[in-house]
Design a protein around this motif. Structure first.
Motif, PDB file in Angstrom:
ATOM      1  N   GLU A  33       0.803  -1.451  -0.056  1.00 17.19           N
ATOM      2  CA  GLU A  33       0.077  -0.001   0.139  1.00 17.19           C
ATOM      3  C   GLU A  33       1.000   1.355   0.164  1.00 17.19           C
ATOM      4  OE1 GLU A  33      -3.663   0.055   0.393  1.00 17.19           O
ATOM      5  OE2 GLU A  33      -2.910  -2.279  -0.576  1.00 17.19           O
ATOM      6  N   SER A  38      -0.613   4.435  -1.381  1.00 16.58           N
ATOM      7  CA  SER A  38      -2.055   4.490  -1.286  1.00 16.58           C
ATOM      8  C   SER A  38      -2.531   5.874  -0.590  1.00 16.58           C
ATOM      9  CB  SER A  38      -2.697   3.300  -0.771  1.00 16.58           C
ATOM     10  OG  SER A  38      -2.271   3.135   0.623  1.00 16.58           O
ATOM     11  N   GLN A  39      -1.639   6.483   0.179  1.00 18.54           N
ATOM     12  CA  GLN A  39      -2.174   7.539   0.991  1.00 18.54           C
ATOM     13  C   GLN A  39      -1.564   8.919   0.184  1.00 18.54           C
ATOM     14  OE1 GLN A  39      -3.841   7.183   3.927  1.00 18.54           O
ATOM     15  NE2 GLN A  39      -3.789   5.148   3.214  1.00 18.54           N
ATOM     16  N   GLU A  97      -1.459  12.161  -1.746  1.00 16.70           N
ATOM     17  CA  GLU A  97      -2.389  13.210  -2.155  1.00 16.70           C
ATOM     18  C   GLU A  97      -1.590  14.147  -3.220  1.00 16.70           C
ATOM     19  OE1 GLU A  97      -5.046  13.272   1.637  1.00 16.70           O
ATOM     20  OE2 GLU A  97      -3.618  14.556   1.640  1.00 16.70           O
ATOM     21  N   SER A 156       1.898   1.151 -13.474  1.00 18.24           N
ATOM     22  CA  SER A 156       1.006   2.399 -13.633  1.00 18.24           C
ATOM     23  C   SER A 156       0.427   2.287 -14.973  1.00 18.24           C
ATOM     24  CB  SER A 156       1.745   3.587 -13.167  1.00 18.24           C
ATOM     25  OG  SER A 156       2.749   3.684 -14.005  1.00 18.24           O
ATOM     26  N   ASP A 181      -8.763  -0.484 -14.726  1.00 12.91           N
ATOM     27  CA  ASP A 181      -9.326  -0.634 -12.994  1.00 12.91           C
ATOM     28  C   ASP A 181      -9.962  -2.137 -12.720  1.00 12.91           C
ATOM     29  OD1 ASP A 181      -9.985   0.425 -10.447  1.00 12.91           O
ATOM     30  OD2 ASP A 181     -11.959   0.432 -11.522  1.00 12.91           O
ATOM     31  N   LEU A 222      -2.634   1.425 -10.046  1.00  9.46           N
ATOM     32  CA  LEU A 222      -2.659   2.839 -10.396  1.00  9.46           C
ATOM     33  C   LEU A 222      -3.023   3.300 -11.787  1.00  9.46           C
ATOM     34  CD1 LEU A 222       0.815   4.621  -9.448  1.00  9.46           C
ATOM     35  CD2 LEU A 222      -0.717   5.502 -11.242  1.00  9.46           C
ATOM     36  N   ARG A 249      -5.730   3.512  -7.526  1.00 10.66           N
ATOM     37  CA  ARG A 249      -5.635   4.857  -7.356  1.00 10.66           C
ATOM     38  C   ARG A 249      -5.433   5.704  -8.504  1.00 10.66           C
ATOM     39  NH1 ARG A 249      -5.391   7.066  -2.377  1.00 10.66           N
ATOM     40  NH2 ARG A 249      -4.419   9.352  -2.270  1.00 10.66           N
ATOM     41  N   HIS A 266      -7.134  11.188  -6.712  1.00 11.89           N
ATOM     42  CA  HIS A 266      -6.742  10.718  -5.436  1.00 11.89           C
ATOM     43  C   HIS A 266      -5.253  11.410  -5.182  1.00 11.89           C
ATOM     44  CE1 HIS A 266      -9.142   6.711  -6.199  1.00 11.89           C
ATOM     45  NE2 HIS A 266      -9.843   7.544  -5.325  1.00 11.89           N
ATOM     46  N   THR A 267      -4.435  11.489  -6.319  1.00 12.12           N
ATOM     47  CA  THR A 267      -3.117  11.911  -6.192  1.00 12.12           C
ATOM     48  C   THR A 267      -2.967  12.858  -7.311  1.00 12.12           C
ATOM     49  OG1 THR A 267      -2.470   9.650  -5.536  1.00 12.12           O
ATOM     50  CG2 THR A 267      -0.865  11.287  -6.154  1.00 12.12           C
ATOM     51  N   LYS A 283      -8.277  17.599   0.169  1.00 16.97           N
ATOM     52  CA  LYS A 283      -8.392  16.372   0.687  1.00 16.97           C
ATOM     53  C   LYS A 283      -8.942  16.367   2.104  1.00 16.97           C
ATOM     54  CE  LYS A 283      -7.329  14.349  -3.038  1.00 16.97           C
ATOM     55  NZ  LYS A 283      -8.253  13.749  -3.724  1.00 16.97           N
TER      56      LYS A 283
END
Ligand code: 1GP
Length: 237
Positions: A4, A7-8, A10, A118, A152, A159, A185, A206-207, A232
């Motif tokens: 992960e 995954s955080q 931003e 990706s 997806d 990603l 993501r 998300h990012t 966010k």
């Protein structure tokens, strides 16, 4: 880092090993509060300039990952690796053959725990990324969505990267894409030149990835971090 590991994130800055940045500018970027630095570029990436940029970023604690777009630039020692697949190219080498050749040569050395595919959808025809990869970038919304479903839902890529490199993208299309994404993501990059556009893109992606503006207006680039973080935070309420 684990599976992960991104995954955080931003906000990230993308730095090009083939472009010059002073030590002072690099310090501002690395200390900006961004979640990570992606090292990557569409041309002129070599082992030497990639090692050089990595070693300079290593003075700071920010996560630093490599987007592996050439075999020359495959450098060990990053915190993570992204392997790009250009989904909307008509050229098999950018879809899969270059990546396969990389694995045939270096596959035994790949740190799989911190390596992720990706899936790129390149949507700016004029960009170097589109031209180098032979991407079919002039897609309508109805034409883009099957690529999103492919990435997806069918391939379940971790990603999905909506790439407008060099120009600000269609935010209606980005919103539509975001509404279709179930597990990947969603990264957005392209034409973010300050807080306003960063905020817009952060509403859907998300990012948010910020590249070129680092080299032409570093103050504006730095404002994008807080802009994304504010959106966010508000989304959590
Ligand atoms: C490029 O998506 C990134 O790969 C960022 O785009 O350089 O236009 O900010 P810009």
């Amino acid at each position: 880092m684990d599976n992960e590991w991104f995954s955080q994130w931003e906000h990230v800055f993308k730095l090009d090993p083939d472009r010059a940045l002073s030590d002072e500018q690099l310090e501002l970027i690395c200390m900006s509060g961004t979640d990570a630095i992606i090292v990557g570029g569409s041309s002129g990436v070599t082992y030497e300039n990639t090692v050089d940029l990595l070693s300079r970023i290593r003075r700071y604690s920010v996560d630093c990952v490599l987007e592996v777009s050439t075999m020359d630039g495959a450098v060990p020692g990053f915190d993570g690796y992204f392997v790009p697949f250009v989904l909307n190219t008509r050229r098999a080498d950018y879809l899969m053959l270059n990546q396969l050749e990389g694995l045939q040569t270096y596959g035994h050395f790949v740190p799989w725990q911190m390596t992720a595919a990706s899936g790129y959808i390149v949507l700016n025809e004029e960009s170097t990324a589109a031209q180098v990869s032979g991407a079919d970038a002039s897609l309508s919304t109805q034409e883009v969505l099957p690529y999103v479903w492919m990435a997806d839902r069918l391939l379940r890529l971790p990603l999905l990267y909506i790439e407008y490199s060099g120009t600000f993208g269609d935010m209606n299309l980005l919103r539509r894409i975001a509404s279709e994404v179930e597990q990947a993501r969603l990264f957005y990059g392209g034409g973010i030149d300050g807080a306003e556009r960063a905020s817009e893109a952060a509403q859907y992606a998300h990012t948010v990835v910020v590249g070129n503006i680092v080299y032409s207006n570093i103050e504006a680039a730095l404002t994008t971090v807080q802009a994304v973080k504010s959106i966010k935070s508000a989304q959590l309420l």
